[in-house]
Write a protein that holds these residues in place. Structure first.
Motif, PDB file in Angstrom:
ATOM      1  N   PHE A 275      -1.710  -6.945  -4.297  1.00  0.00           N
ATOM      2  CA  PHE A 275      -1.096  -7.979  -3.461  1.00  0.00           C
ATOM      3  C   PHE A 275      -2.154  -8.980  -3.038  1.00  0.00           C
ATOM      4  O   PHE A 275      -3.231  -8.594  -2.589  1.00  0.00           O
ATOM      5  CB  PHE A 275      -0.455  -7.353  -2.218  1.00  0.00           C
TER       6      PHE A 275
ATOM      7  N   GLY B 260      -4.091  10.924  10.227  1.00  0.00           N
ATOM      8  CA  GLY B 260      -2.920  10.293   9.608  1.00  0.00           C
ATOM      9  C   GLY B 260      -1.776  11.259   9.347  1.00  0.00           C
ATOM     10  O   GLY B 260      -0.609  10.895   9.465  1.00  0.00           O
ATOM     11  N   VAL B 261      -2.096  12.498   9.005  1.00  0.00           N
ATOM     12  CA  VAL B 261      -1.040  13.463   8.662  1.00  0.00           C
ATOM     13  C   VAL B 261      -0.201  13.781   9.895  1.00  0.00           C
ATOM     14  O   VAL B 261       1.029  13.873   9.827  1.00  0.00           O
ATOM     15  CB  VAL B 261      -1.669  14.747   8.064  1.00  0.00           C
TER      16      VAL B 261
ATOM     17  N   GLY C  70      -6.856   6.621  11.200  1.00  0.00           N
ATOM     18  CA  GLY C  70      -8.125   7.315  11.470  1.00  0.00           C
ATOM     19  C   GLY C  70      -8.202   8.651  10.756  1.00  0.00           C
ATOM     20  O   GLY C  70      -7.863   8.763   9.579  1.00  0.00           O
ATOM     21  N   SER C  71      -8.617   9.678  11.482  1.00  0.00           N
ATOM     22  CA  SER C  71      -8.753  10.997  10.847  1.00  0.00           C
ATOM     23  C   SER C  71      -7.547  11.880  11.145  1.00  0.00           C
ATOM     24  O   SER C  71      -7.591  13.084  10.934  1.00  0.00           O
ATOM     25  CB  SER C  71     -10.047  11.663  11.315  1.00  0.00           C
TER      26      SER C  71
ATOM     27  N   GLY D 177       0.820  -1.201   0.000  1.00  0.00           N
ATOM     28  CA  GLY D 177       0.000   0.000   0.000  1.00  0.00           C
ATOM     29  C   GLY D 177       0.857   1.255   0.000  1.00  0.00           C
ATOM     30  O   GLY D 177       1.823   1.356   0.767  1.00  0.00           O
TER      31      GLY D 177
ATOM     32  N   LEU E 169      -0.694   7.129   2.923  1.00  0.00           N
ATOM     33  CA  LEU E 169       0.189   7.868   3.834  1.00  0.00           C
ATOM     34  C   LEU E 169       1.085   6.921   4.625  1.00  0.00           C
ATOM     35  O   LEU E 169       2.292   7.143   4.750  1.00  0.00           O
ATOM     36  CB  LEU E 169      -0.657   8.654   4.830  1.00  0.00           C
ATOM     37  N   ALA E 170       0.480   5.834   5.130  1.00  0.00           N
ATOM     38  CA  ALA E 170       1.250   4.904   5.973  1.00  0.00           C
ATOM     39  C   ALA E 170       2.393   4.274   5.179  1.00  0.00           C
ATOM     40  O   ALA E 170       3.550   4.283   5.622  1.00  0.00           O
ATOM     41  CB  ALA E 170       0.322   3.824   6.542  1.00  0.00           C
TER      42      ALA E 170
ATOM     43  N   GLU F 298      -5.662   2.742  -6.884  1.00  0.00           N
ATOM     44  CA  GLU F 298      -7.081   3.121  -6.964  1.00  0.00           C
ATOM     45  C   GLU F 298      -7.175   4.641  -7.020  1.00  0.00           C
ATOM     46  O   GLU F 298      -6.348   5.331  -6.435  1.00  0.00           O
ATOM     47  CB  GLU F 298      -7.800   2.704  -5.683  1.00  0.00           C
TER      48      GLU F 298
ATOM     49  N   ALA G  53      -8.213  12.557   1.406  1.00  0.00           N
ATOM     50  CA  ALA G  53      -8.146  13.261   2.706  1.00  0.00           C
ATOM     51  C   ALA G  53      -7.985  14.773   2.588  1.00  0.00           C
ATOM     52  O   ALA G  53      -7.311  15.271   1.691  1.00  0.00           O
ATOM     53  CB  ALA G  53      -6.976  12.707   3.517  1.00  0.00           C
ATOM     54  N   GLY G  54      -8.592  15.479   3.542  1.00  0.00           N
ATOM     55  CA  GLY G  54      -8.398  16.923   3.635  1.00  0.00           C
ATOM     56  C   GLY G  54      -6.975  17.255   4.070  1.00  0.00           C
ATOM     57  O   GLY G  54      -6.461  18.323   3.770  1.00  0.00           O
ATOM     58  N   GLY G  55      -6.350  16.351   4.802  1.00  0.00           N
ATOM     59  CA  GLY G  55      -4.950  16.532   5.206  1.00  0.00           C
ATOM     60  C   GLY G  55      -4.744  17.522   6.337  1.00  0.00           C
ATOM     61  O   GLY G  55      -3.629  17.969   6.591  1.00  0.00           O
ATOM     62  N   LEU G  56      -5.811  17.840   7.082  1.00  0.00           N
ATOM     63  CA  LEU G  56      -5.701  18.880   8.119  1.00  0.00           C
ATOM     64  C   LEU G  56      -5.007  18.390   9.381  1.00  0.00           C
ATOM     65  O   LEU G  56      -5.134  17.229   9.767  1.00  0.00           O
ATOM     66  CB  LEU G  56      -7.113  19.343   8.518  1.00  0.00           C
TER      67      LEU G  56
ATOM     68  N   SER H 239      -8.381   6.543   1.045  1.00  0.00           N
ATOM     69  CA  SER H 239      -8.460   7.451   2.191  1.00  0.00           C
ATOM     70  C   SER H 239      -7.420   8.574   2.067  1.00  0.00           C
ATOM     71  O   SER H 239      -7.731   9.752   2.236  1.00  0.00           O
ATOM     72  CB  SER H 239      -8.245   6.642   3.463  1.00  0.00           C
ATOM     73  N   SER H 240      -6.200   8.202   1.756  1.00  0.00           N
ATOM     74  CA  SER H 240      -5.146   9.220   1.690  1.00  0.00           C
ATOM     75  C   SER H 240      -5.359  10.175   0.527  1.00  0.00           C
ATOM     76  O   SER H 240      -5.174  11.394   0.677  1.00  0.00           O
ATOM     77  CB  SER H 240      -3.775   8.559   1.561  1.00  0.00           C
TER      78      SER H 240
ATOM     79  N   ASP I 225       1.391  -1.091  -4.794  1.00  0.00           N
ATOM     80  CA  ASP I 225       0.081  -0.438  -4.655  1.00  0.00           C
ATOM     81  C   ASP I 225      -0.718  -0.680  -5.924  1.00  0.00           C
ATOM     82  O   ASP I 225      -0.173  -0.690  -7.018  1.00  0.00           O
ATOM     83  CB  ASP I 225       0.248   1.073  -4.425  1.00  0.00           C
TER      84      ASP I 225
HETATM   85  C1  LIG Z   1     -12.977  12.315   3.649  1.00  0.00           C
HETATM   86  C2  LIG Z   1     -11.714  12.106   4.439  1.00  0.00           C
HETATM   87  C3  LIG Z   1     -11.125  13.192   5.056  1.00  0.00           C
HETATM   88  C4  LIG Z   1      -9.962  13.026   5.783  1.00  0.00           C
HETATM   89  N1  LIG Z   1      -9.381  14.131   6.335  1.00  0.00           N
HETATM   90  C5  LIG Z   1      -8.238  13.996   7.022  1.00  0.00           C
HETATM   91  C6  LIG Z   1      -7.613  15.141   7.580  1.00  0.00           C
HETATM   92  O1  LIG Z   1      -8.098  16.276   7.434  1.00  0.00           O
HETATM   93  N2  LIG Z   1      -6.450  14.962   8.273  1.00  0.00           N
HETATM   94  C7  LIG Z   1      -5.892  13.723   8.431  1.00  0.00           C
HETATM   95  O2  LIG Z   1      -4.827  13.625   9.049  1.00  0.00           O
HETATM   96  N3  LIG Z   1      -6.482  12.626   7.941  1.00  0.00           N
HETATM   97  C8  LIG Z   1      -7.633  12.735   7.241  1.00  0.00           C
HETATM   98  N4  LIG Z   1      -8.234  11.631   6.723  1.00  0.00           N
HETATM   99  C9  LIG Z   1      -7.734  10.289   7.131  1.00  0.00           C
HETATM  100  C10 LIG Z   1      -6.449   9.924   6.489  1.00  0.00           C
HETATM  101  O3  LIG Z   1      -6.641  10.026   5.140  1.00  0.00           O
HETATM  102  C11 LIG Z   1      -6.050   8.501   6.899  1.00  0.00           C
HETATM  103  O4  LIG Z   1      -5.644   8.496   8.225  1.00  0.00           O
HETATM  104  C12 LIG Z   1      -4.917   7.988   6.053  1.00  0.00           C
HETATM  105  O5  LIG Z   1      -5.075   8.356   4.725  1.00  0.00           O
HETATM  106  C13 LIG Z   1      -4.785   6.504   6.115  1.00  0.00           C
HETATM  107  O6  LIG Z   1      -3.707   6.133   5.295  1.00  0.00           O
HETATM  108  P1  LIG Z   1      -3.335   4.633   5.024  1.00  0.00           P
HETATM  109  O7  LIG Z   1      -2.096   4.648   4.220  1.00  0.00           O
HETATM  110  O8  LIG Z   1      -3.346   3.860   6.283  1.00  0.00           O
HETATM  111  O9  LIG Z   1      -4.550   4.047   4.163  1.00  0.00           O
HETATM  112  P2  LIG Z   1      -4.992   4.308   2.649  1.00  0.00           P
HETATM  113  O10 LIG Z   1      -4.904   5.712   2.297  1.00  0.00           O
HETATM  114  O11 LIG Z   1      -6.292   3.600   2.484  1.00  0.00           O
HETATM  115  O12 LIG Z   1      -3.892   3.560   1.798  1.00  0.00           O
HETATM  116  C14 LIG Z   1      -3.886   2.177   1.568  1.00  0.00           C
HETATM  117  C15 LIG Z   1      -3.294   1.904   0.193  1.00  0.00           C
HETATM  118  O13 LIG Z   1      -3.153   0.497   0.037  1.00  0.00           O
HETATM  119  C16 LIG Z   1      -3.657   0.116  -1.226  1.00  0.00           C
HETATM  120  N5  LIG Z   1      -4.058  -1.283  -1.127  1.00  0.00           N
HETATM  121  C17 LIG Z   1      -4.975  -1.852  -0.298  1.00  0.00           C
HETATM  122  N6  LIG Z   1      -5.018  -3.156  -0.475  1.00  0.00           N
HETATM  123  C18 LIG Z   1      -4.096  -3.461  -1.434  1.00  0.00           C
HETATM  124  C19 LIG Z   1      -3.663  -4.663  -2.067  1.00  0.00           C
HETATM  125  N7  LIG Z   1      -4.192  -5.848  -1.736  1.00  0.00           N
HETATM  126  N8  LIG Z   1      -2.718  -4.592  -3.021  1.00  0.00           N
HETATM  127  C20 LIG Z   1      -2.176  -3.398  -3.372  1.00  0.00           C
HETATM  128  N9  LIG Z   1      -2.536  -2.217  -2.806  1.00  0.00           N
HETATM  129  C21 LIG Z   1      -3.484  -2.254  -1.861  1.00  0.00           C
HETATM  130  C22 LIG Z   1      -4.829   1.076  -1.464  1.00  0.00           C
HETATM  131  O14 LIG Z   1      -5.160   1.131  -2.830  1.00  0.00           O
HETATM  132  C23 LIG Z   1      -4.217   2.381  -0.933  1.00  0.00           C
HETATM  133  O15 LIG Z   1      -3.462   3.038  -1.907  1.00  0.00           O
HETATM  134  C24 LIG Z   1      -9.378  11.742   5.958  1.00  0.00           C
HETATM  135  C25 LIG Z   1      -9.959  10.650   5.314  1.00  0.00           C
HETATM  136  C26 LIG Z   1     -11.113  10.823   4.563  1.00  0.00           C
HETATM  137  C27 LIG Z   1     -11.720   9.633   3.872  1.00  0.00           C
END
Ligand SMILES: Cc1cc2nc3c(=O)[nH]c(=O)nc-3n(C[C@H](O)[C@H](O)[C@H](O)COP(=O)(O)OP(=O)(O)OC[C@H]3O[C@@H](n4cnc5c(N)ncnc54)[C@H](O)[C@@H]3O)c2cc1C
Length: 358
Positions: free
Chosen positions: A172, A326-327, A323-324, A11, A14-15, A37, A45-48, A41-42, A34
């Motif tokens: 994956f 991540g940044v 969660g909300s 993936g 952000l993580a 898609e 995200a608003g990224g605030l 979520s990332s 990755d």
């Molecule tokens: C509307 C909205 C507003 C938000 N606003 C904020 C904010 O203001 N501030 C803030 O800090 N956070 C905010 N967030 C939350 C923040 O986006 C998340 O905490 C963070 O994006 C999570 O990141 P992640 O990498 O864990 O997950 P994801 O962003 O979901 O990344 C996972 C990645 O793994 C890929 N993946 C999954 N399964 C597979 C697989 N089997 N094979 C290959 N690739 C795969 C996905 O396609 C994706 O690219 C918001 C989220 C949303 C939805």
């Protein structure tokens, strides 16, 4: 493309992006996989970031420790990408009180010095353009806020990884993993993994029968709008329950809704109405909606993130549940996991994934 890597990262949200950065900075060979898609979520995200947050107007958990790490890390990454583009923008957050109860919360909390140092304008000092903003209960200005332009940040990290031959577009699947031996593993026949696999797949980490399917992560749907407006100021984030935040392209983002795991994917009219109704309570600016997006946030029971290695097979690690926030949380947690994997340093028990084991 046969390759041996130290870590396979699943993936590039952000993580996964922050994890790749920490490991490469520590001299590790990584490959990030990755499936690209459009709405994750990332990417949505608003990224605030705000040191004071939520309906309780509380100090954001661990903000003193983790905010300086986050700001520094985004600056490091910007510098490594050539320094021409800023992804993280430091701007104050004007928090309008929704009602007298919220004002009361603030008044109770602001006597604490640890809290007050994030307040850059108390309610009686707050100034705003009354033709644009009409809060009924006043508000407060919060210092050291900011926003990350997450989609642009991820695109830059992706390009940086491609240049290092450390990125692969692929889905994956556990079935593609050969993990019989206790040491190395192979994935998709051609990637040899010397040290481990880090699961950074957002809410989907619990699907597909992987090693972390026992972690209680729930998808939480969020919707968000992109706005064009000649009225809105570009130097602050404004939040009165729903928020509006500037972007470097002159547009604004507004949001966000909190839904359920059972909600249908994709933006909805109901989501748009909810955001606009929330804005109308305190915002008189005229604007046009020019985009709607939605995705599912990965939220862990208890709302604290999860990281660490699998209790029975330390070749598998996880960074998830951002969660909300991540940044703010991502950079410090990715560094914590990297130090754990490479130097055996302890994982903070409050975020250790093992708290959910059996
Ligand atoms: C509307 C909205 C507003 C938000 N606003 C904020 C904010 O203001 N501030 C803030 O800090 N956070 C905010 N967030 C939350 C923040 O986006 C998340 O905490 C963070 O994006 C999570 O990141 P992640 O990498 O864990 O997950 P994801 O962003 O979901 O990344 C996972 C990645 O793994 C890929 N993946 C999954 N399964 C597979 C697989 N089997 N094979 C290959 N690739 C795969 C996905 O396609 C994706 O690219 C918001 C989220 C949303 C939805």
């Amino acid at each position: 493309m046969s390759q041996e890597v130290d870590f396979l990262i699943l993936g590039q949200g952000l993580a996964g992006s922050l994890m790749a950065w920490e490991l490469i900075a520590r001299g590790q060979r990584v490959r990030v996989v990755d499936r690209e898609e459009e709405a994750t979520s990332s990417k949505v995200a608003g990224g605030l970031v705000s040191p004071i947050s939520g309906g309780q107007l509380a100090l954001t958990w661990r903000v003193d420790e983790w905010l300086p790490v986050a700001v520094q890390r985004y600056r490091d990454i910007e510098a490594a990408m050539g320094g021409a583009v800023r992804f993280y923008h430091e701007v104050p957050v004007v928090r309008f009180f929704r009602d007298e109860k919220e004002r009361g919360q603030y008044e109770k909390r602001c006597v604490d010095q640890a809290y007050a140092r994030y307040v850059s304008a108390a309610p009686d000092e707050l100034s705003y353009e009354p033709a644009i903003f009409a809060p009924s209960h006043g508000g407060v200005e919060i210092a050291q806020g900011g926003f990350l332009e997450v989609r642009e940040f991820l695109a830059a990290v992706r390009a940086w990884l491609v240049e290092k031959d450390a990125y692969q577009v692929a889905e994956f699947r556990e079935s593609g993993l050969e993990k019989e031996e206790s040491a190395g593993m192979r994935w998709a026949g051609d990637v040899t993994i010397a040290k481990g696999i880090i699961y950074c797949q957002g809410w989907e980490v619990c699907q597909g029968g992987g090693p972390f399917s026992w972690v209680p992560i729930t998808p939480n749907k969020g919707e968000l709008l992109t706005l064009e407006s000649k009225d809105l100021p570009v130097d602050r984030i404004y939040n009165g329950g729903m928020w509006v935040s500037p972007r470097s392209d002159g547009r604004f983002r507004a949001g966000a809704t909190y839904g359920r795991d059972t909600d249908p994917p994709g933006p909805t009219e109901a989501g748009r109405e909810q955001i606009e109704a929330g804005l109308r309570r305190w915002c008189r600016a005229s604007y046009q909606v020019c985009g709607k997006e939605a995705a599912f946030r990965p939220v862990v029971r208890g709302r604290k993130p999860v990281l660490g290695t699998h209790p029975e097979d330390p070749r598998f690690a996880i960074l998830n549940g951002l969660g909300s926030k991540g940044v703010l949380y991502g950079p410090a947690l990715a560094a914590m996991l990297a130090d754990h994997l490479l130097r055996g340093e302890a994982i903070d028990p409050e975020v250790d994934v093992r708290r959910f084991w059996k």
